[in-house]
Every structure is written in structure tokens, then in C-alpha cells.
Write a protein that holds these residues in place. Structure first.
Motif, PDB file in Angstrom:
ATOM      1  N   ALA A  27      31.792  43.470 -17.774  1.00 17.13           N
ATOM      2  CA  ALA A  27      30.608  44.291 -17.583  1.00 17.13           C
ATOM      3  C   ALA A  27      30.572  45.387 -16.076  1.00 17.13           C
ATOM      4  CB  ALA A  27      29.674  43.105 -17.213  1.00 17.13           C
ATOM      5  N   TYR A  28      31.849  45.283 -15.753  1.00 12.93           N
ATOM      6  CA  TYR A  28      31.810  46.045 -14.410  1.00 12.93           C
ATOM      7  C   TYR A  28      31.257  47.776 -14.413  1.00 12.93           C
ATOM      8  CZ  TYR A  28      33.365  47.899  -9.850  1.00 12.93           C
ATOM      9  OH  TYR A  28      33.380  48.421  -8.609  1.00 12.93           O
ATOM     10  N   ARG A  29      31.517  48.058 -15.641  1.00 12.77           N
ATOM     11  CA  ARG A  29      31.142  49.730 -15.612  1.00 12.77           C
ATOM     12  C   ARG A  29      29.574  49.592 -15.666  1.00 12.77           C
ATOM     13  NH1 ARG A  29      35.035  52.801 -20.254  1.00 12.77           N
ATOM     14  NH2 ARG A  29      36.823  52.527 -18.892  1.00 12.77           N
ATOM     15  N   THR A  30      28.867  48.758 -16.468  1.00 22.86           N
ATOM     16  CA  THR A  30      27.471  48.952 -16.478  1.00 22.86           C
ATOM     17  C   THR A  30      27.086  48.415 -15.102  1.00 22.86           C
ATOM     18  OG1 THR A  30      27.661  47.624 -18.557  1.00 22.86           O
ATOM     19  CG2 THR A  30      25.619  47.402 -17.377  1.00 22.86           C
ATOM     20  N   LEU A  31      27.615  47.650 -14.179  1.00 15.42           N
ATOM     21  CA  LEU A  31      27.130  47.380 -12.731  1.00 15.42           C
ATOM     22  C   LEU A  31      27.556  48.832 -12.280  1.00 15.42           C
ATOM     23  CD1 LEU A  31      26.405  45.380 -10.883  1.00 15.42           C
ATOM     24  CD2 LEU A  31      28.694  44.919 -10.175  1.00 15.42           C
ATOM     25  N   ALA A  32      28.586  49.468 -12.264  1.00  9.94           N
ATOM     26  CA  ALA A  32      28.818  50.956 -11.496  1.00  9.94           C
ATOM     27  C   ALA A  32      27.543  51.926 -12.153  1.00  9.94           C
ATOM     28  CB  ALA A  32      30.050  51.525 -11.906  1.00  9.94           C
ATOM     29  N   VAL A  33      26.939  51.429 -13.221  1.00  9.35           N
ATOM     30  CA  VAL A  33      25.803  52.500 -13.682  1.00  9.35           C
ATOM     31  C   VAL A  33      24.623  52.258 -12.945  1.00  9.35           C
ATOM     32  CG1 VAL A  33      24.505  53.349 -15.740  1.00  9.35           C
ATOM     33  CG2 VAL A  33      26.900  53.167 -15.931  1.00  9.35           C
ATOM     34  N   LEU A  34      24.457  50.976 -12.800  1.00  7.20           N
ATOM     35  CA  LEU A  34      23.364  50.404 -12.017  1.00  7.20           C
ATOM     36  C   LEU A  34      23.288  50.969 -10.590  1.00  7.20           C
ATOM     37  CD1 LEU A  34      22.685  46.735 -13.053  1.00  7.20           C
ATOM     38  CD2 LEU A  34      21.536  48.884 -13.920  1.00  7.20           C
ATOM     39  N   ASP A  35      24.268  51.524 -10.082  1.00  4.98           N
ATOM     40  CA  ASP A  35      24.555  51.942  -8.756  1.00  4.98           C
ATOM     41  C   ASP A  35      24.070  53.327  -8.857  1.00  4.98           C
ATOM     42  OD1 ASP A  35      25.690  49.789  -7.491  1.00  4.98           O
ATOM     43  OD2 ASP A  35      27.707  50.377  -7.696  1.00  4.98           O
ATOM     44  N   LEU A  36      23.625  53.990  -9.756  1.00  8.00           N
ATOM     45  CA  LEU A  36      23.134  55.272  -9.731  1.00  8.00           C
ATOM     46  C   LEU A  36      21.788  55.180  -9.651  1.00  8.00           C
ATOM     47  CD1 LEU A  36      25.059  56.673 -12.717  1.00  8.00           C
ATOM     48  CD2 LEU A  36      25.537  56.911 -10.417  1.00  8.00           C
ATOM     49  N   GLY A  37      21.008  54.344  -9.859  1.00  6.69           N
ATOM     50  CA  GLY A  37      19.318  54.013  -9.711  1.00  6.69           C
ATOM     51  C   GLY A  37      18.865  53.703 -11.186  1.00  6.69           C
ATOM     52  N   GLU A  71      16.202  54.804 -12.554  1.00  7.96           N
ATOM     53  CA  GLU A  71      16.002  55.985 -13.422  1.00  7.96           C
ATOM     54  C   GLU A  71      17.200  56.475 -14.056  1.00  7.96           C
ATOM     55  OE1 GLU A  71      13.601  58.892 -11.675  1.00  7.96           O
ATOM     56  OE2 GLU A  71      12.003  57.457 -11.309  1.00  7.96           O
ATOM     57  N   SER A  72      18.365  56.768 -13.298  1.00  7.31           N
ATOM     58  CA  SER A  72      19.502  57.385 -13.976  1.00  7.31           C
ATOM     59  C   SER A  72      20.038  56.385 -14.926  1.00  7.31           C
ATOM     60  CB  SER A  72      20.317  57.717 -12.785  1.00  7.31           C
ATOM     61  OG  SER A  72      20.071  58.654 -11.865  1.00  7.31           O
ATOM     62  N   ALA A  73      20.209  55.133 -14.595  1.00 12.42           N
ATOM     63  CA  ALA A  73      20.785  54.249 -15.488  1.00 12.42           C
ATOM     64  C   ALA A  73      19.863  54.075 -16.710  1.00 12.42           C
ATOM     65  CB  ALA A  73      20.965  52.944 -14.893  1.00 12.42           C
ATOM     66  N   GLY A  74      18.523  53.971 -16.718  1.00 11.03           N
ATOM     67  CA  GLY A  74      17.696  54.369 -18.083  1.00 11.03           C
ATOM     68  C   GLY A  74      17.998  55.250 -18.899  1.00 11.03           C
ATOM     69  N   THR A  75      18.615  56.672 -18.236  1.00  5.86           N
ATOM     70  CA  THR A  75      18.826  57.603 -18.741  1.00  5.86           C
ATOM     71  C   THR A  75      19.945  57.742 -19.599  1.00  5.86           C
ATOM     72  OG1 THR A  75      17.362  59.008 -17.077  1.00  5.86           O
ATOM     73  CG2 THR A  75      19.113  60.407 -18.655  1.00  5.86           C
ATOM     74  N   LEU A  76      20.956  56.919 -19.272  1.00 10.69           N
ATOM     75  CA  LEU A  76      22.298  56.664 -19.767  1.00 10.69           C
ATOM     76  C   LEU A  76      22.343  55.707 -20.669  1.00 10.69           C
ATOM     77  CD1 LEU A  76      24.307  57.211 -16.751  1.00 10.69           C
ATOM     78  CD2 LEU A  76      24.242  58.907 -18.307  1.00 10.69           C
ATOM     79  N   GLY A  77      21.025  55.041 -21.323  1.00  9.51           N
ATOM     80  CA  GLY A  77      20.798  54.053 -22.138  1.00  9.51           C
ATOM     81  C   GLY A  77      21.176  52.764 -21.733  1.00  9.51           C
TER      82      GLY A  77
END
Length: 346
Positions: A221-231, A233-239
Motif C-alpha cells: 500500500a506504499y504508493r497509496t500512502l505517497a498519493v495521500l501526501d499530495l493532499g 483533494e489531489s488524492a481524490g482527483t487521482l481516484g
């Protein structure tokens, strides 16, 4: 003559970060190898390094094999597992909450584990059930945090609620110690301060298997954790489903910390300090730095356990040693976070 273009600044920074990471990994591995040798050699019956390492593999004198495999090796493996689990759990929690103080021993997880273990002791159940009680208590504290997080509370408020949960559980443990003094007088020490004393192979093997599964889930799940670091709103935009993903990662980190606490009790400051130390030395978190974080956590806990056994008088529990080492670190961290420079660069 062909001119050589200078490397881009970002590429140079990444190269230096990789070099620092390699140096830290090699240094930690070498130090841990030395500590492992000392843990097998030192004790009431000292052994030569070759004899101790051979006994760990089942070779040599039968008495040496018995002492190493039944007493020293389970304690050593327990320290390796608990140190790695706490360090990785702290790193994940700090990223989920985006707060430098988020760690299992601050947010109620180790307090829940202590409470679960003390309840088992207080009601006279088999000591074989103590690790299960500790695991259940830590998971209950984590589920409570997850429920609060699902209500959309700010991250900073969740951290404060974690502190409140930890304080309440500590008070409950003290209440049990007062209410059942005879039943808890000796056995509860581990579940107040943390100790690796008396670990057995069934406990260690079960914790090792479960920790390996949870660690694998965290790395997947590490990549998902990295996406959450974007914030969010940005993480939600990426699905990414932000709330459910954060809760799933939270429960995974809590399970890892609970397994460590079930094995060693509420070891303080390892989960708080090690992720910061690795981040300061090698830069932003990556999958490789997460692996090194586990390595450094194991090194710190095994080293502190050797200090508690062979250097400090009176067989001080290892949790006291880590708290003594970690308290100044927490003070430095708080001063660093409150400095004008850190606020300008944040």
C-alpha cells in the motif's frame, strides 16, 4: 572538444539522498550484526563468538545450544521484530496524520495493549493469553481512532484525541494495579514499562509471522500512502478514496504496533524518534527509507536491551532505557518544530 553539461539540481539531490541512504543502511546493518553477536555471547554464562553463533544454529556443546536457543535467541528475535514493527508503524502514522508527534505510544495504541494485558493478568487467565489481550487492546484503541477519523475530524484534533485515549488507558492500568495488587505486582511491570525478558519461541514465532504479513501489506500500500501526501483533494482527483484508504492504513499500522506491544510491552519513543532520525539523515520517505527505518528500529531496540541487561545495574527494563534516550529527543523535536526557521520552511 565536447562540453559536459552539469547535472540538474534535482538529479544531484536525489543522487546524494541515495548515497546517504546506502551509508545509513550499511552502517546500521553492520552495527546490528555486532549487536546480535554480543546478544548471543554475553550473559551469566559467557561464550566465545564462534561457539555462540554455532549454538544458535544447533552446533556445539549441548549446554551452549540450550542456553542460546531457549533464552538468548528468543529475546533477541523479539527485539528485532518489535523494534522494526514500532519504527515502521510510527513512520506510517506520522505520514497519515501529517503530524511529527503521531506515534503508537502517543496515540493510545500501546496504552491499549498494556490495558489488554493487565486485564488478562487481573482476572487470573493463563499467561499464554497475555499477548492476545495486548493485541486486542491495541486494536480496540486503533479502531476507536478510526471511528473518530471517519467522522471527518481534523487531523490535529485526532492527534489530541489519541493523547486523551493514551492518558485514559494509562489511568485504567493504574486503577487495576491498585485494585488487584497481589495478582499484578510482579507480572505487570512489563506492561507498564516494556521488557523483552522471558520471551518464548511460540510467542516470537506467532508475532514474526503476523508482523511479516502486516509489513507486506504496508509495502504493497506504499504508493497509496505517497498519493495521500499530495493532499486530500489531489488524492481524490487521482481516484483514491481518501477516508477509507486512510482508515485502512491506520488499522494496518495499529496492528503492527499492537503486535510489537504484545511481544515487548509498551516500548516508548522508538516509533516516535526513529522515523524522524531517518528522515533527517536521508531525506523524504520512500519505500527504501521505510525498509531502512525498520532496520534502524531493530538496531536501537536490541542495543538498548543490551544496555539494560549488561551495563545498567539492577536489570532495568528496556522500556526505561528507550524512554531515557527518547525524552531528550522529544524535547529537541518540540523546540525544532516551534522554531521560527522551521515555521518559515514548513
Amino acid at each position: 572538444m565536447i562540453a559536459t553539461l552539469p547535472a540538474p539540481p534535482r538529479a544531484t539531490a536525489n543522487s546524494r539522498a541515495r548515497q546517504r541512504l546506502t551509508v545509513l543502511a550499511v552502517t546500521s546493518a553492520a552495527l546490528l550484526a555486532g549487536l546480535i553477536t554480543l546478544a548471543l555471547v554475553l550473559g551469566e554464562f559467557p561464550m566465545a563468538p564462534g561457539a555462540a553463533l554455532g549454538a544458535a544454529l544447533g552446533f556445539g556443546d549441548a549446554g551452549d545450544v540450550y542456553v542460546v536457543q531457549q533464552f538468548r535467541l528468543p529475546r533477541l528475535v523479539a527485539g528485532l521484530i518489535a523494534g522494526a514493527g514500532l519504527a515502521v508503524s510510527g513512520a506510517v502514522l506520522q505520514r497519515i496524520f501529517r503530524n511529527p508527534l503521531a506515534s503508537p505510544d502517543v496515540m493510545g495504541v500501546t496504552g491499549g495493549a498494556s490495558f489488554g494485558a493487565v486485564v488478562i493478568l487481573a482476572f487470573g487467565a493463563s499467561q499464554a493469553l497475555i499477548p492476545f489481550g495486548a493485541l486486542a487492546g491495541g486494536l480496540v484503541a486503533g479502531i476507536l481512532l478510526a471511528v473518530l477519523g471517519s467522522r471527518g475530524l481534523p487531523v490535529s484534533r485526532l492527534v489530541l484525541m489519541g493523547l486523551a485515549i493514551q492518558a485514559g488507558l494509562a489511568a485504567a492500568v493504574n486503577l487495576f494495579l491498585v485494585r488487584f495488587p497481589k495478582e499484578l505486582a510482579g507480572s505487570a511491570l512489563q506492561w507498564r514499562t516494556g521488557s523483552l525478558y522471558g520471551r518464548t519461541w511460540p510467542e516470537v514465532q506467532g508475532a514474526a509471522l503476523a508482523s511479516a504479513v502486516v509489513l507486506l501489506a504496508i509495502f504493497v500500500a506504499y504508493r497509496t500512502l505517497a498519493v495521500l501526501d499530495l493532499g486530500d483533494e489531489s488524492a481524490g482527483t487521482l481516484g483514491v478514496r481518501v477516508s477509507s484508504t486512510r482508515i485502512r492504513l491506520l488499522l494496518t499500522a495499529v496492528a503492527l504496533a499492537s503486535l510489537a506491544a504484545a511481544l515487548a510491552g509498551p516500548i516508548a519513543f522508538v516509533a516516535l524518534a526513529i522515523p524522524h532520525l531517518v528522515r533527517m539523515l536521508v531525506g523524504p520517505p520512500t519505500a527504501a527509507t521505510l525498509a531502512v527505518t525498520a532496520l534502524v528500529g531493530s538496531t536501537l531496540l536490541v542495543g538498548c536491551d543490551l544496555l539494560s541487561q549488561h551495563v545498567l545495574p539492577g536489570a532495568v527494563p528496556v522500556g526505561v532505557v528507550t524512554a531515557t534516550v527518547g525524552a531528550p529527543w522529544l524535547l529537541v523535536l518540540m523546540l525544532r518544530e516551534s522554531s521560527p526557521t522551521s515555521r518559515r520552511t514548513a
